[in-house]
Scaffold this motif. Structure first.
Motif, PDB file in Angstrom:
ATOM      1  N   LYS A 143      12.296  44.267 -29.395  1.00  0.00           N
ATOM      2  CA  LYS A 143      12.565  45.548 -30.044  1.00  0.00           C
ATOM      3  C   LYS A 143      11.576  45.738 -31.193  1.00  0.00           C
ATOM      4  N   GLN A 144      11.124  46.960 -31.387  1.00  0.00           N
ATOM      5  CA  GLN A 144      10.101  47.235 -32.384  1.00  0.00           C
ATOM      6  C   GLN A 144      10.560  46.878 -33.787  1.00  0.00           C
ATOM      7  N   TRP A 145      11.818  47.226 -34.132  1.00  0.00           N
ATOM      8  CA  TRP A 145      12.293  46.954 -35.493  1.00  0.00           C
ATOM      9  C   TRP A 145      12.321  45.458 -35.750  1.00  0.00           C
ATOM     10  N   TYR A 146      12.687  44.675 -34.728  1.00  0.00           N
ATOM     11  CA  TYR A 146      12.753  43.225 -34.893  1.00  0.00           C
ATOM     12  C   TYR A 146      11.342  42.661 -35.032  1.00  0.00           C
ATOM     13  N   GLN A 147      10.416  43.129 -34.198  1.00  0.00           N
ATOM     14  CA  GLN A 147       9.039  42.650 -34.261  1.00  0.00           C
ATOM     15  C   GLN A 147       8.400  42.995 -35.593  1.00  0.00           C
ATOM     16  N   ARG A 148       8.716  44.181 -36.122  1.00  0.00           N
ATOM     17  CA  ARG A 148       8.165  44.580 -37.413  1.00  0.00           C
ATOM     18  C   ARG A 148       8.644  43.648 -38.508  1.00  0.00           C
ATOM     19  N   ARG A 149       9.953  43.331 -38.502  1.00  0.00           N
ATOM     20  CA  ARG A 149      10.521  42.456 -39.522  1.00  0.00           C
ATOM     21  C   ARG A 149       9.955  41.041 -39.420  1.00  0.00           C
ATOM     22  N   VAL A 150       9.887  40.517 -38.217  1.00  0.00           N
ATOM     23  CA  VAL A 150       9.380  39.156 -38.038  1.00  0.00           C
ATOM     24  C   VAL A 150       7.934  39.057 -38.510  1.00  0.00           C
ATOM     25  N   ALA A 151       7.176  40.119 -38.288  1.00  0.00           N
ATOM     26  CA  ALA A 151       5.761  40.114 -38.667  1.00  0.00           C
ATOM     27  C   ALA A 151       5.561  40.008 -40.165  1.00  0.00           C
ATOM     28  N   ILE A 152       6.503  40.552 -40.963  1.00  0.00           N
ATOM     29  CA  ILE A 152       6.320  40.548 -42.418  1.00  0.00           C
ATOM     30  C   ILE A 152       7.151  39.470 -43.099  1.00  0.00           C
ATOM     31  N   THR A 153       7.918  38.714 -42.304  1.00  0.00           N
ATOM     32  CA  THR A 153       8.773  37.688 -42.884  1.00  0.00           C
ATOM     33  C   THR A 153       7.940  36.490 -43.328  1.00  0.00           C
ATOM     34  N   ALA A 154       8.281  35.977 -44.512  1.00  0.00           N
ATOM     35  CA  ALA A 154       7.580  34.806 -45.038  1.00  0.00           C
ATOM     36  C   ALA A 154       8.591  33.885 -45.688  1.00  0.00           C
ATOM     37  N   GLY A 155       8.234  32.603 -45.782  1.00  0.00           N
ATOM     38  CA  GLY A 155       9.089  31.642 -46.467  1.00  0.00           C
ATOM     39  C   GLY A 155      10.472  31.588 -45.854  1.00  0.00           C
ATOM     40  N   ASN A 156      11.481  31.649 -46.700  1.00  0.00           N
ATOM     41  CA  ASN A 156      12.863  31.557 -46.242  1.00  0.00           C
ATOM     42  C   ASN A 156      13.523  32.921 -46.088  1.00  0.00           C
ATOM     43  N   GLN A 157      12.728  33.968 -46.058  1.00  0.00           N
ATOM     44  CA  GLN A 157      13.297  35.308 -45.945  1.00  0.00           C
ATOM     45  C   GLN A 157      13.851  35.525 -44.538  1.00  0.00           C
ATOM     46  N   PRO A 158      14.954  36.285 -44.445  1.00  0.00           N
ATOM     47  CA  PRO A 158      15.522  36.561 -43.112  1.00  0.00           C
ATOM     48  C   PRO A 158      14.615  37.517 -42.337  1.00  0.00           C
ATOM     49  N   PRO A 159      14.559  37.373 -41.031  1.00  0.00           N
ATOM     50  CA  PRO A 159      13.720  38.271 -40.226  1.00  0.00           C
ATOM     51  C   PRO A 159      14.247  39.694 -40.205  1.00  0.00           C
ATOM     52  N   TYR A 160      15.537  39.874 -40.439  1.00  0.00           N
ATOM     53  CA  TYR A 160      16.125  41.203 -40.522  1.00  0.00           C
ATOM     54  C   TYR A 160      17.424  41.101 -41.316  1.00  0.00           C
ATOM     55  N   THR A 161      17.892  42.256 -41.807  1.00  0.00           N
ATOM     56  CA  THR A 161      19.094  42.297 -42.637  1.00  0.00           C
ATOM     57  C   THR A 161      20.096  43.288 -42.055  1.00  0.00           C
ATOM     58  N   ASN A 162      21.251  43.388 -42.690  1.00  0.00           N
ATOM     59  CA  ASN A 162      22.253  44.370 -42.256  1.00  0.00           C
ATOM     60  C   ASN A 162      21.703  45.786 -42.302  1.00  0.00           C
ATOM     61  N   ALA A 163      20.826  46.040 -43.277  1.00  0.00           N
ATOM     62  CA  ALA A 163      20.227  47.379 -43.386  1.00  0.00           C
ATOM     63  C   ALA A 163      19.397  47.696 -42.147  1.00  0.00           C
ATOM     64  N   ASP A 164      18.639  46.720 -41.664  1.00  0.00           N
ATOM     65  CA  ASP A 164      17.837  46.916 -40.451  1.00  0.00           C
ATOM     66  C   ASP A 164      18.723  47.168 -39.238  1.00  0.00           C
ATOM     67  N   LEU A 165      19.766  46.370 -39.111  1.00  0.00           N
ATOM     68  CA  LEU A 165      20.662  46.504 -37.961  1.00  0.00           C
ATOM     69  C   LEU A 165      21.352  47.863 -37.954  1.00  0.00           C
ATOM     70  N   LEU A 166      21.875  48.269 -39.123  1.00  0.00           N
ATOM     71  CA  LEU A 166      22.589  49.543 -39.198  1.00  0.00           C
ATOM     72  C   LEU A 166      21.649  50.714 -38.949  1.00  0.00           C
ATOM     73  N   HIS A 167      20.437  50.620 -39.464  1.00  0.00           N
ATOM     74  CA  HIS A 167      19.470  51.696 -39.248  1.00  0.00           C
ATOM     75  C   HIS A 167      19.092  51.801 -37.778  1.00  0.00           C
ATOM     76  N   PHE A 168      19.021  50.661 -37.096  1.00  0.00           N
ATOM     77  CA  PHE A 168      18.699  50.669 -35.669  1.00  0.00           C
ATOM     78  C   PHE A 168      19.793  51.362 -34.879  1.00  0.00           C
ATOM     79  N   VAL A 169      21.055  51.107 -35.247  1.00  0.00           N
ATOM     80  CA  VAL A 169      22.198  51.677 -34.534  1.00  0.00           C
ATOM     81  C   VAL A 169      22.427  53.129 -34.926  1.00  0.00           C
ATOM     82  N   SER A 170      22.271  53.427 -36.234  1.00  0.00           N
ATOM     83  CA  SER A 170      22.578  54.769 -36.735  1.00  0.00           C
ATOM     84  C   SER A 170      21.557  55.179 -37.796  1.00  0.00           C
ATOM     85  N   PRO A 171      20.353  55.564 -37.391  1.00  0.00           N
ATOM     86  CA  PRO A 171      19.274  55.854 -38.342  1.00  0.00           C
ATOM     87  C   PRO A 171      19.538  57.030 -39.271  1.00  0.00           C
TER      88      PRO A 171
END
Length: 202
Positions: A1-29
């Motif tokens: 999924k594009q949103w997941y790939q975008r998050r993984v691409a910018i993730t560094a260190g111990n940061q999560p690849p995506y958050t609740n905000a990403d998930l909710l926006h994907f379901v209900s933008p």
């Protein structure tokens, strides 16, 4: 999924690849999001008393826990960035210090929802309940009669107040409050600048 790939691409260190905000926006933008925050020092004390799980908790144990967690968090910052430390799995579940660094989490919601995010404070709601709720209804594009709202609020009983056994504990130690205020102050400034609103200086 594009949103997941975008998050993984910018993730560094111990940061999560995506958050609740990403998930909710994907379901209900187009969703409208309302977030309420409060003075992080007072939030932490309230959180500590409420989620006790049968343990004995008092101002002295809170003071020690705060000191230990601040030391651990500051050590984390020596080798990692703020966002990674906020989301670190090493964060204490008893002294949830990082949850009061609101700027770490609000940024995700702003990036996803922009103007469809409204952030209010518990303090402004407590002091100006009708006015704050009017802002909420306006944000949701729902008409409300302010006089009827005020009448309703006058006859309402406040819920989610501090429990009697927690009230008996009194307040946190003064040295603990000062320590936490000093710890949170720069992050409150960051949030106020990010949202361009001085009310978040607490």
């Amino acid at each position: 999924k594009q949103w997941y790939q975008r998050r993984v691409a910018i993730t560094a260190g111990n940061q999560p690849p995506y958050t609740n905000a990403d998930l909710l926006h994907f379901v209900s933008p187009q969703a409208k999001i309302i977030a309420m925050v409060r003075d992080p020092t007072e939030r932490l004390w309230s959180d500590y008393l409420y989620f006790r799980n049968g343990e004995t908790r008092n101002p002295e144990t809170f003071d020690k826990g705060v000191e230990d967690e601040i030391t651990r968090f500051e050590n984390c910052l020596q080798g990692d960035d703020l966002r990674s430390c906020c989301f670190s799995e090493q964060n204490s579940i008893k002294i949830q210090l990082s949850l009061g660094i609101y700027v770490c989490f609000i940024q995700d919601w702003v990036e996803n929802f922009g103007e469809n995010l409204l952030v209010i404070t518990l303090e402004e709601y407590s002091l100006h309940m009708a006015g704050t709720l009017k802002r909420v209804f306006d944000f949701l594009e729902m008409g409300v009669d302010i006089e009827q709202l005020e009448t309703f609020l006058e006859g309402s009983q406040r819920e989610n107040a501090r429990r009697e056994k927690d009230i008996l504990q009194g307040e946190m130690l003064e040295r603990t409050k000062i320590r936490l205020q000093e710890f949170y102050q720069p992050y409150n400034v960051m949030l106020a600048r990010y949202l361009q609103d001085k009310k978040f200086l607490f």
